[in-house]
Design a protein around this motif. Sequence first.
Motif: not given
Length: 142
Positions: A54-58
Motif C-alpha cells: 500500500t501507500a500513504e493514505g486512508t
Amino acid sequence: MTTHNDAVTEMSDEQAWELLSGTVFGRLAVSVDDMPEIFPLNVHVDGRTILLRTAEGTKLSSLAVNERVCFETDAFTSRVGWSVIAKGAAHILTGTDEIQEADRAPLRPWIPTLKTVYVRIAVDEISGRRFRIGPEPERVVN
C-alpha cells in the motif's frame, strides 16, 4: 455443515486455506471510530499470512490505528460460487529483513502507482462457504 437444502455449504479451515492460497485479489475491511471502510486490493498468500502493498493514505492510517482487519475473497460461475473470509491482525513491516523478504514475494501493484509499504496479516480465524447458484425456490403460502 450444509444449510438451505445444500445451496450453502460451509468449508473446513483447510479447504478455505486452499482457496485463499490460490487468490490474488480481494477486499480488505477496516474500522476506525466505528466507521467501516473496505478496499479492493491484490495480495500474496504466504503460508498462513496475507501480504499486501500500500501507500500513504486512508488504508495505511486505518491499519496504524486499528490492527484488526478482515480480508474477503470470492469467485463464482453461473452454477457455483465460494467466499473465504480471513480475520486477523495487520502488521506494517518496518524491519529491514522482513521488508527484503516481502520484496522477494510475487506481489506487484496492478495499477501504475508507487506502493512502498508492506503489510502482513497474521490470520487467526478463517471461514469459507460454497454456494450452489440457482433459481429461488417457490414460496409456500399457507
